[in-house]
Design a protein around this motif. Structure first.
Motif, PDB file in Angstrom:
ATOM      1  N   LEU A   1      -2.773  -3.788   9.607  1.00 45.68           N
ATOM      2  CA  LEU A   1      -3.636  -4.933   9.307  1.00 45.68           C
ATOM      3  C   LEU A   1      -5.075  -4.554   9.591  1.00 45.68           C
ATOM      4  O   LEU A   1      -5.365  -3.919  10.611  1.00 45.68           O
ATOM      5  N   THR A   2      -5.970  -4.930   8.697  1.00 48.76           N
ATOM      6  CA  THR A   2      -7.399  -4.728   8.883  1.00 48.76           C
ATOM      7  C   THR A   2      -8.139  -5.924   8.306  1.00 48.76           C
ATOM      8  O   THR A   2      -7.511  -6.886   7.859  1.00 48.76           O
ATOM      9  N   ILE A   3      -9.444  -5.872   8.349  1.00 45.92           N
ATOM     10  CA  ILE A   3     -10.271  -6.955   7.833  1.00 45.92           C
ATOM     11  C   ILE A   3     -11.222  -6.360   6.808  1.00 45.92           C
ATOM     12  O   ILE A   3     -11.691  -5.228   6.982  1.00 45.92           O
ATOM     13  N   GLU A   4     -11.485  -7.113   5.735  1.00 52.18           N
ATOM     14  CA  GLU A   4     -12.407  -6.556   4.753  1.00 52.18           C
ATOM     15  C   GLU A   4     -13.802  -6.485   5.340  1.00 52.18           C
ATOM     16  O   GLU A   4     -14.156  -7.298   6.178  1.00 52.18           O
ATOM     17  N   ALA A   5     -14.586  -5.518   4.997  1.00 56.32           N
ATOM     18  CA  ALA A   5     -14.314  -4.504   4.009  1.00 56.32           C
ATOM     19  C   ALA A   5     -14.264  -3.109   4.630  1.00 56.32           C
ATOM     20  O   ALA A   5     -13.507  -2.267   4.180  1.00 56.32           O
ATOM     21  N   SER A   6     -15.047  -2.870   5.664  1.00 49.66           N
ATOM     22  CA  SER A   6     -15.224  -1.493   6.140  1.00 49.66           C
ATOM     23  C   SER A   6     -13.979  -0.866   6.739  1.00 49.66           C
ATOM     24  O   SER A   6     -13.859   0.353   6.766  1.00 49.66           O
ATOM     25  N   GLY A   7     -13.045  -1.640   7.220  1.00 51.53           N
ATOM     26  CA  GLY A   7     -11.834  -1.072   7.803  1.00 51.53           C
ATOM     27  C   GLY A   7     -10.796  -0.641   6.783  1.00 51.53           C
ATOM     28  O   GLY A   7      -9.862   0.093   7.124  1.00 51.53           O
ATOM     29  N   ILE A   8     -10.935  -1.082   5.546  1.00 47.96           N
ATOM     30  CA  ILE A   8      -9.884  -0.841   4.547  1.00 47.96           C
ATOM     31  C   ILE A   8      -9.647   0.640   4.287  1.00 47.96           C
ATOM     32  O   ILE A   8      -8.504   1.094   4.246  1.00 47.96           O
ATOM     33  N   GLY A   9     -10.708   1.414   4.115  1.00 50.12           N
ATOM     34  CA  GLY A   9     -10.535   2.840   3.828  1.00 50.12           C
ATOM     35  C   GLY A   9      -9.784   3.564   4.930  1.00 50.12           C
ATOM     36  O   GLY A   9      -8.829   4.303   4.676  1.00 50.12           O
ATOM     37  N   ILE A  10     -10.202   3.345   6.174  1.00 48.94           N
ATOM     38  CA  ILE A  10      -9.556   4.002   7.316  1.00 48.94           C
ATOM     39  C   ILE A  10      -8.100   3.547   7.417  1.00 48.94           C
ATOM     40  O   ILE A  10      -7.198   4.347   7.669  1.00 48.94           O
ATOM     41  N   ALA A  11      -7.871   2.257   7.215  1.00 50.66           N
ATOM     42  CA  ALA A  11      -6.506   1.714   7.294  1.00 50.66           C
ATOM     43  C   ALA A  11      -5.607   2.333   6.235  1.00 50.66           C
ATOM     44  O   ALA A  11      -4.458   2.688   6.520  1.00 50.66           O
ATOM     45  N   CYS A  12      -6.114   2.473   5.021  1.00 49.82           N
ATOM     46  CA  CYS A  12      -5.297   3.031   3.931  1.00 49.82           C
ATOM     47  C   CYS A  12      -4.917   4.485   4.189  1.00 49.82           C
ATOM     48  O   CYS A  12      -3.768   4.876   3.982  1.00 49.82           O
ATOM     49  N   VAL A  13      -5.879   5.271   4.648  1.00 48.14           N
ATOM     50  CA  VAL A  13      -5.572   6.669   4.933  1.00 48.14           C
ATOM     51  C   VAL A  13      -4.589   6.755   6.105  1.00 48.14           C
ATOM     52  O   VAL A  13      -3.634   7.528   6.073  1.00 48.14           O
ATOM     53  N   THR A  14      -4.788   5.936   7.122  1.00 48.20           N
ATOM     54  CA  THR A  14      -3.878   5.925   8.278  1.00 48.20           C
ATOM     55  C   THR A  14      -2.469   5.525   7.855  1.00 48.20           C
ATOM     56  O   THR A  14      -1.475   6.098   8.328  1.00 48.20           O
ATOM     57  N   ALA A  15      -2.355   4.567   6.954  1.00 43.71           N
ATOM     58  CA  ALA A  15      -1.046   4.076   6.513  1.00 43.71           C
ATOM     59  C   ALA A  15      -0.189   5.174   5.891  1.00 43.71           C
ATOM     60  O   ALA A  15       1.042   5.109   5.953  1.00 43.71           O
TER      61      ALA A  15
ATOM     62  N   HIS B   1       3.701   5.621   6.520  1.00 47.90           N
ATOM     63  CA  HIS B   1       4.478   5.288   5.322  1.00 47.90           C
ATOM     64  C   HIS B   1       4.720   3.775   5.252  1.00 47.90           C
ATOM     65  O   HIS B   1       5.862   3.318   5.107  1.00 47.90           O
ATOM     66  N   CYS B   2       3.628   3.040   5.384  1.00 46.95           N
ATOM     67  CA  CYS B   2       3.736   1.582   5.385  1.00 46.95           C
ATOM     68  C   CYS B   2       2.573   0.975   4.609  1.00 46.95           C
ATOM     69  O   CYS B   2       1.574   1.643   4.350  1.00 46.95           O
ATOM     70  N   PRO B   3       2.697  -0.297   4.245  1.00 46.21           N
ATOM     71  CA  PRO B   3       1.606  -0.960   3.528  1.00 46.21           C
ATOM     72  C   PRO B   3       0.470  -1.379   4.453  1.00 46.21           C
ATOM     73  O   PRO B   3       0.627  -1.468   5.670  1.00 46.21           O
ATOM     74  N   VAL B   4      -0.671  -1.630   3.828  1.00 43.44           N
ATOM     75  CA  VAL B   4      -1.846  -2.166   4.510  1.00 43.44           C
ATOM     76  C   VAL B   4      -2.067  -3.587   4.003  1.00 43.44           C
ATOM     77  O   VAL B   4      -2.024  -3.846   2.805  1.00 43.44           O
ATOM     78  N   VAL B   5      -2.297  -4.488   4.943  1.00 45.03           N
ATOM     79  CA  VAL B   5      -2.678  -5.864   4.614  1.00 45.03           C
ATOM     80  C   VAL B   5      -4.096  -6.032   5.127  1.00 45.03           C
ATOM     81  O   VAL B   5      -4.391  -5.632   6.251  1.00 45.03           O
ATOM     82  N   PHE B   6      -4.977  -6.597   4.283  1.00 50.42           N
ATOM     83  CA  PHE B   6      -6.310  -6.850   4.815  1.00 50.42           C
ATOM     84  C   PHE B   6      -6.628  -8.332   4.760  1.00 50.42           C
ATOM     85  O   PHE B   6      -6.314  -9.018   3.809  1.00 50.42           O
ATOM     86  N   ALA B   7      -7.214  -8.792   5.876  1.00 50.56           N
ATOM     87  CA  ALA B   7      -7.636 -10.185   5.973  1.00 50.56           C
ATOM     88  C   ALA B   7      -8.885 -10.357   5.111  1.00 50.56           C
ATOM     89  O   ALA B   7      -9.835  -9.590   5.235  1.00 50.56           O
ATOM     90  N   LYS B   8      -8.838 -11.357   4.250  1.00 55.39           N
ATOM     91  CA  LYS B   8      -9.976 -11.640   3.378  1.00 55.39           C
ATOM     92  C   LYS B   8     -10.913 -12.615   4.074  1.00 55.39           C
ATOM     93  O   LYS B   8     -10.481 -13.473   4.834  1.00 55.39           O
TER      94      LYS B   8
END
Length: 193
Positions: free
Chosen positions: A55-69, A73-80
């Motif tokens: 889980l992350t929050i938009e917007a700056s955390g999304i890139g790091i979260a996606c690479v970490t995921a 081997h799991c999905p990323v959910v981001f709080a809008k």
């Protein structure tokens, strides 16, 4: 994480008001090779915790979260930060005050994507006062999911966020912790164990 600290020393810029500009590699233009190493480190730190959702929050955390995921081997959910037409059904919400933008947001996560079956790792780029992280923790709690912890790229250790969260029993692991910074001296990092 020495690699991240070195990059901050080389390409980061301290501005008035305790603002660290890292937009050339972390949160505007993104260095994916650096993110890859950060993701590996988060995977090492949280290995064996059963993470099945990030889980992350938009917007700056999304890139790091996606690479970490990729390593979990799991999905990323981001709080809008705003309701949109493509969010349907019931949602979890939390009010978050942004230090950087000096605004209050209602962050939103669809209930379809978090629930009691999830073991959640929160990933974000910065931790200062801890408001965004507290809001995400509140959403995890409301969902019934288990909060494994939070992985933070850069923590401003001289602000209260990290202490506040850790005092509540939340596992916070930061790759670089800044003890102090100013425009003249630059950035001074907490010694790594």
């Amino acid at each position: 994480m020495r690699l991240l600290e070195e990059r901050i020393r080389k390409d980061g810029h301290v501005k008035a008001g305790n603002v660290l500009k890292v937009d050339s590699f972390l949160n505007h233009q993104m260095d994916i090779d650096l993110f890859q190493e950060m993701g590996k480190e988060f995977a090492r730190i949280f290995e064996g915790c059963g993470v099945n959702k990030i889980l992350t929050i938009e917007a700056s955390g999304i890139g790091i979260a996606c690479v970490t995921a990729q390593f979990f081997h799991c999905p990323v959910v981001f709080a809008k930060k705003s309701q949109s037409k493509n969010i349907d059904g019931e949602v979890f919400t939390s009010r978050v005050e942004s230090f950087t933008h000096n605004r209050v947001y209602d962050v939103i996560v669809s209930q379809k994507f978090l629930g009691p079956q999830d073991r959640v790792l929160i990933i974000d780029d910065f931790l200062a006062k801890g408001n965004a992280l507290m809001g995400l923790c509140e959403i995890v709690k409301r969902s019934g999911a288990f909060l494994v912890g939070a992985g933070i790229a850069v923590e401003k250790g001289f602000q209260e966020g990290g202490r506040r969260l850790r005092s509540q029993g939340i596992r916070v692991e930061s790759l670089a912790i800044i003890d102090r910074m100013d425009e003249e001296e630059g950035v001074v990092f907490r010694p790594q164990p």
